[in-house]
Design a protein around this motif. Structure first.
Motif, PDB file in Angstrom:
ATOM      1  N   GLY A  22      45.925  55.026  34.701  1.00 54.46           N
ATOM      2  CA  GLY A  22      45.819  56.318  35.355  1.00 54.46           C
ATOM      3  C   GLY A  22      47.187  56.952  35.502  1.00 54.46           C
ATOM      4  N   VAL A  23      47.435  57.612  36.609  1.00 57.59           N
ATOM      5  CA  VAL A  23      48.694  58.305  36.852  1.00 57.59           C
ATOM      6  C   VAL A  23      49.808  57.291  37.103  1.00 57.59           C
ATOM      7  N   THR A  24      50.967  57.526  36.481  1.00 55.04           N
ATOM      8  CA  THR A  24      52.131  56.653  36.657  1.00 55.04           C
ATOM      9  C   THR A  24      53.356  57.514  36.925  1.00 55.04           C
ATOM     10  N   PHE A  25      54.169  57.121  37.921  1.00 51.07           N
ATOM     11  CA  PHE A  25      55.418  57.802  38.234  1.00 51.07           C
ATOM     12  C   PHE A  25      56.570  57.020  37.607  1.00 51.07           C
ATOM     13  N   MET A  26      57.565  57.737  37.090  1.00 53.40           N
ATOM     14  CA  MET A  26      58.738  57.086  36.507  1.00 53.40           C
ATOM     15  C   MET A  26      59.991  57.897  36.834  1.00 53.40           C
ATOM     16  N   CYS A  27      61.077  57.199  37.143  1.00 49.34           N
ATOM     17  CA  CYS A  27      62.397  57.822  37.268  1.00 49.34           C
ATOM     18  C   CYS A  27      63.440  56.724  37.119  1.00 49.34           C
ATOM     19  N   TYR A  65      51.101  62.120  45.915  1.00 47.70           N
ATOM     20  CA  TYR A  65      50.783  60.732  46.258  1.00 47.70           C
ATOM     21  C   TYR A  65      50.046  60.077  45.103  1.00 47.70           C
ATOM     22  N   ARG A  66      50.468  58.876  44.741  1.00 46.31           N
ATOM     23  CA  ARG A  66      49.775  58.111  43.689  1.00 46.31           C
ATOM     24  C   ARG A  66      48.655  57.320  44.368  1.00 46.31           C
ATOM     25  N   MET A  67      47.450  57.862  44.314  1.00 49.44           N
ATOM     26  CA  MET A  67      46.328  57.335  45.091  1.00 49.44           C
ATOM     27  C   MET A  67      45.559  56.285  44.292  1.00 49.44           C
ATOM     28  N   PRO A  68      45.514  55.039  44.782  1.00 50.56           N
ATOM     29  CA  PRO A  68      44.772  53.994  44.071  1.00 50.56           C
ATOM     30  C   PRO A  68      43.276  54.101  44.342  1.00 50.56           C
ATOM     31  N   VAL A  69      42.482  53.917  43.293  1.00 50.46           N
ATOM     32  CA  VAL A  69      41.026  53.924  43.417  1.00 50.46           C
ATOM     33  C   VAL A  69      40.505  52.622  42.820  1.00 50.46           C
ATOM     34  N   ALA A  70      39.717  51.888  43.591  1.00 50.94           N
ATOM     35  CA  ALA A  70      39.213  50.592  43.136  1.00 50.94           C
ATOM     36  C   ALA A  70      38.251  50.775  41.972  1.00 50.94           C
ATOM     37  N   TYR A  77      44.648  54.930  39.114  1.00 51.86           N
ATOM     38  CA  TYR A  77      45.396  55.809  40.002  1.00 51.86           C
ATOM     39  C   TYR A  77      45.168  57.266  39.641  1.00 51.86           C
ATOM     40  N   GLN A  78      45.101  58.104  40.671  1.00 55.29           N
ATOM     41  CA  GLN A  78      44.987  59.530  40.469  1.00 55.29           C
ATOM     42  C   GLN A  78      45.967  60.263  41.374  1.00 55.29           C
ATOM     43  N   LYS A  79      46.204  61.538  41.053  1.00 55.72           N
ATOM     44  CA  LYS A  79      47.160  62.338  41.813  1.00 55.72           C
ATOM     45  C   LYS A  79      46.506  62.940  43.048  1.00 55.72           C
ATOM     46  N   MET A  80      47.272  63.021  44.117  1.00 54.86           N
ATOM     47  CA  MET A  80      46.838  63.740  45.308  1.00 54.86           C
ATOM     48  C   MET A  80      48.030  64.559  45.804  1.00 54.86           C
ATOM     49  N   HIS A  81      47.920  65.873  45.715  1.00 53.77           N
ATOM     50  CA  HIS A  81      48.989  66.749  46.171  1.00 53.77           C
ATOM     51  C   HIS A  81      48.983  66.811  47.702  1.00 53.77           C
ATOM     52  N   ILE A  82      50.112  66.571  48.300  1.00 51.57           N
ATOM     53  CA  ILE A  82      50.253  66.593  49.764  1.00 51.57           C
ATOM     54  C   ILE A  82      50.781  67.964  50.155  1.00 51.57           C
ATOM     55  N   LYS A  83      49.890  68.773  50.772  1.00 49.38           N
ATOM     56  CA  LYS A  83      50.256  70.154  51.081  1.00 49.38           C
ATOM     57  C   LYS A  83      50.120  70.506  52.548  1.00 49.38           C
ATOM     58  N   SER A  84      49.532  69.634  53.342  1.00 51.77           N
ATOM     59  CA  SER A  84      49.309  69.972  54.743  1.00 51.77           C
ATOM     60  C   SER A  84      49.351  68.705  55.596  1.00 51.77           C
ATOM     61  N   SER A  97      43.203  51.707  54.514  1.00 49.94           N
ATOM     62  CA  SER A  97      41.883  51.210  54.121  1.00 49.94           C
ATOM     63  C   SER A  97      41.946  50.309  52.895  1.00 49.94           C
ATOM     64  N   ILE A  98      42.933  50.528  52.012  1.00 52.49           N
ATOM     65  CA  ILE A  98      43.063  49.693  50.817  1.00 52.49           C
ATOM     66  C   ILE A  98      43.484  48.287  51.221  1.00 52.49           C
ATOM     67  N   GLY A  99      44.538  48.178  52.026  1.00 53.92           N
ATOM     68  CA  GLY A  99      44.920  46.892  52.589  1.00 53.92           C
ATOM     69  C   GLY A  99      45.664  45.973  51.648  1.00 53.92           C
ATOM     70  N   SER A 100      45.249  45.906  50.384  1.00 52.75           N
ATOM     71  CA  SER A 100      45.815  44.924  49.455  1.00 52.75           C
ATOM     72  C   SER A 100      47.028  45.443  48.697  1.00 52.75           C
ATOM     73  N   ILE A 101      47.413  46.703  48.893  1.00 55.56           N
ATOM     74  CA  ILE A 101      48.562  47.264  48.193  1.00 55.56           C
ATOM     75  C   ILE A 101      49.732  47.338  49.162  1.00 55.56           C
ATOM     76  N   TYR A 102      50.860  46.809  48.751  1.00 57.86           N
ATOM     77  CA  TYR A 102      51.997  46.600  49.646  1.00 57.86           C
ATOM     78  C   TYR A 102      52.650  47.909  50.071  1.00 57.86           C
ATOM     79  N   SER A 103      52.810  48.831  49.153  1.00 56.04           N
ATOM     80  CA  SER A 103      53.564  50.047  49.439  1.00 56.04           C
ATOM     81  C   SER A 103      52.857  51.271  48.888  1.00 56.04           C
ATOM     82  N   MET A 104      53.302  52.442  49.348  1.00 58.50           N
ATOM     83  CA  MET A 104      52.824  53.718  48.837  1.00 58.50           C
ATOM     84  C   MET A 104      53.846  54.264  47.849  1.00 58.50           C
TER      85      MET A 104
END
Length: 586
Positions: A22-27, A65-70, A77-84, A97-104
């Motif tokens: 899915g969506v991947t961030f790189m820098c 936000y890189r949003m994980p979906v089981a 992973y999919q994108k979620m724009h944080i606007k508010s 709610s995910i619990g099993s992922i260490y970081s955002m």
């Protein structure tokens, strides 16, 4: 204090790509920081800029936000724009709610204050600006432990019960003009060999030879087939983002998963389709403008030799002009929305519809109606907790378990005969009402004040009903729930049922005082023979409320309450005289 913060990986001016995951961030140099989950959007941006040393120099134009979906046994992973602020609150709630992922993971687009976007060279400036958290060394993988989740979003095997008989079933327009396709059996993959693994003999006794009692065939086991995975048994990893193009050969675990993939694909591209054919073995869709304007179509069928649904024919992408003027999308129905909001509802069943609407809008770009999201939430709740009928069917089993494992639990469950039309169904009964109390409540009441307050509250759901409760108070004015009842409504029979059981099983001491509002059904129930309550008074809060309704005087209302709490008769008469004067003035 560390447990109150969440580790966040920041990708300043990062690139966004799409992979099988899915969506991947790189820098070049991602940064680690810690953020409080109580932050609002502006606080989140300020915290990021402060930890990167760029506050006052740069500003954040875009936050993703890189949003994980089981999905099955992994994540996409999919994108979620944080606007508010709503999006921020929902993001932290979803991460918990995910619990099993260490970081955002957040991708941050930076620009000069009041200027244009910053270049990627600013990443080095951030890294050397004295921030509290710096990037990990190159080639260091971020820990991401992902056990098998129990949330299945993209492949909803258990979704059939909740969604199969939905009223939003796609309309089928059988205008294909084609003969039914004969789906051939999928041929096994050729050219693959399973190399047997030879188990080396283990010398447990650490002596020169093995025990002669070990069978020879145990020493030459072929374990290869146990660990091999046939290509035919692996479904395609097509996430709900719809960013990937459909293609021939994609597999889905069931028809519902295939339908969701087709719907998500079209929603993301603002395209609309019509269902040409849909049955137990095939699902065929075409663009609504199929013909001269567009050639998009997809045919998904269940193969005979496999349990999966496979894309057998595909003509895409859309060649028509997508119309994005509408605020809603025909294929963005409650089934698709249910799949999107399911993890959030599972984490917090009380999450409000407005927050879910914001999540759907952020993910899909469409403003869906309140009613559609509400219906999707009800379907998600049904998938998590079961439907209403099943819930009522579990009542008898639940109370039996209580009485078995919590000895002394008091239960009075009453049912009625069940009729199908005018015919009595002797194998079924209909729930009527139930009273219950726990032995700890009965014992605790012996050490409380000799008074019980009773009241009822309406239940909202498919079958409504009313919850009746009895409340006691200890010497420190702490309250304690001591008895409960589920009844059809607040009528005389229901209150008589509750009050009789309360007196008989819980408040068994003599001279116990009953406090209630002036409900007509309670008054009638107390007058019935055998109810068992000799002393009853009215709740001062209800009296004061009724008084304020008829006499618009806040001062007189306070005097009424003071008179009720008076310790002596003279003091009570004093406040009542003040009430009379207030009434005369008004």
């Amino acid at each position: 204090m560390a447990s109150e913060y969440i580790y966040v990986v920041i990708y300043p001016n990062g690139e966004i790509s799409y992979t099988a995951e899915g969506v991947t961030f790189m820098c070049d140099d991602p940064l680690w920081i810690m953020i409080s989950p109580q932050s609002c959007l502006q606080q989140l941006k300020n915290m990021i800029l402060m930890n990167t040393g760029l506050i006052g120099k740069k500003e954040i134009s875009t936050l993703i936000y890189r949003m994980p979906v089981a999905v099955a046994s992994s994540f996409t992973y999919q994108k979620m724009h944080i606007k508010s602020d709503q999006h921020v609150s929902m993001m932290f709630s979803y991460h918990r709610s995910i619990g099993s992922i260490y970081s955002m993971e957040l991708c941050v687009k930076l620009q000069d204050v009041g200027g244009s976007s910053s270049s990627s060279n600013n990443v080095e400036e951030m890294r050397n600006s004295g921030a509290a958290f710096v990037a990990p060394a190159q080639n260091t993988e971020i820990p991401d432990q992902r056990p098998f989740p129990n949330v299945h979003v993209a492949y909803p095997e258990g979704m059939a019960d909740g969604l199969a008989d939905s009223s939003e079933e796609d309309e089928i327009e059988n205008d294909s003009g084609e003969e039914a396709e004969l789906v051939p059996e999928t041929q096994p993959v050729q050219g693959e060999r399973v190399i047997p693994s030879v188990v080396e003999p283990v010398n447990v006794a650490r002596v020169g030879a093995l025990s002669s009692g070990t069978p020879d065939h145990y020493l030459h086991l072929s374990l290869g087939p146990m660990n091999s995975t046939n290509v035919e048994d692996i479904p395609s990893n097509y996430g709900l983002t719809g960013e990937m193009e459909l293609e021939v050969g994609m597999k889905f675990v069931n028809k519902d998963a295939a339908m969701l993939a087709v719907k998500n694909y079209n929603i993301r591209r603002s395209g609309e389709f019509k269902v040409v054919e849909s049955d137990h073995s095939r699902y065929v869709c075409r663009c609504k403008l199929f013909g001269d304007q567009c050639s998009w179509m997809v045919r998904v069928a269940k193969t005979r030799a496999s349990r999966f649904w496979e894309v057998r024919k595909y003509q895409g992408p859309h060649t028509c002009l997508a119309s994005a003027t509408s605020q809603d999308h025909a294929q963005l129905d409650s089934n698709v929305i249910c799949q999107h909001i399911f993890p959030m509802v599972q984490a917090d069943a009380t999450i409000c519809i407005k927050v879910l609407q914001g999540s759907v809008e952020s993910a899909y770009g469409y403003k869906v109606s309140y009613k559609k999201v509400w219906l999707a939430k009800q379907k998600a709740i049904a998938r998590i907790y079961g439907d209403w009928d099943e819930s009522y069917n579990q009542l008898q089993r639940y109370f039996n378990a209580l009485q078995t494992f919590v000895p002394g639990t008091i239960v009075d469950l009453q049912t009625r005969p069940y009729y199908v039309g005018n015919t009595l169904d002797r194998e079924s009964v209909m729930f009527h009402q139930v009273f219950w109390s726990f032995p700890s409540c009965v014992e605790a009441f012996k050490h409380c004040k000799p008074l019980v307050s009773v009241d009822g509250t309406h239940l909202y759901g498919k079958y409504t009903g009313t919850l009746l409760m009895g409340i006691a108070q200890d010497g420190n004015n702490n309250i304690l729930s001591i008895a409960f009842a589920l009844v059809e409504r607040e009528n005389t029979d229901a209150w008589c049922f509750f009050l009789t059981n309360l007196r008989r099983h819980v408040a068994t001491q003599p001279a116990v005082l009953l406090i209630s509002d002036r409900h007509a059904a309670i008054k009638a129930a107390l007058e019935r023979e055998g109810c068992g309550w000799e002393h009853n008074v009215y709740c001062i809060r209800h009296i004061a409320s009724n008084f304020a309704t008829n006499f618009k005087s806040k001062e007189a209302k306070r005097h009424i309450v003071s008179a009720a709490y008076s310790k002596t008769q003279a003091q009570a008469q004093y406040y009542l005289e003040l009430v009379r004067r207030s009434k005369c003035k008004s």
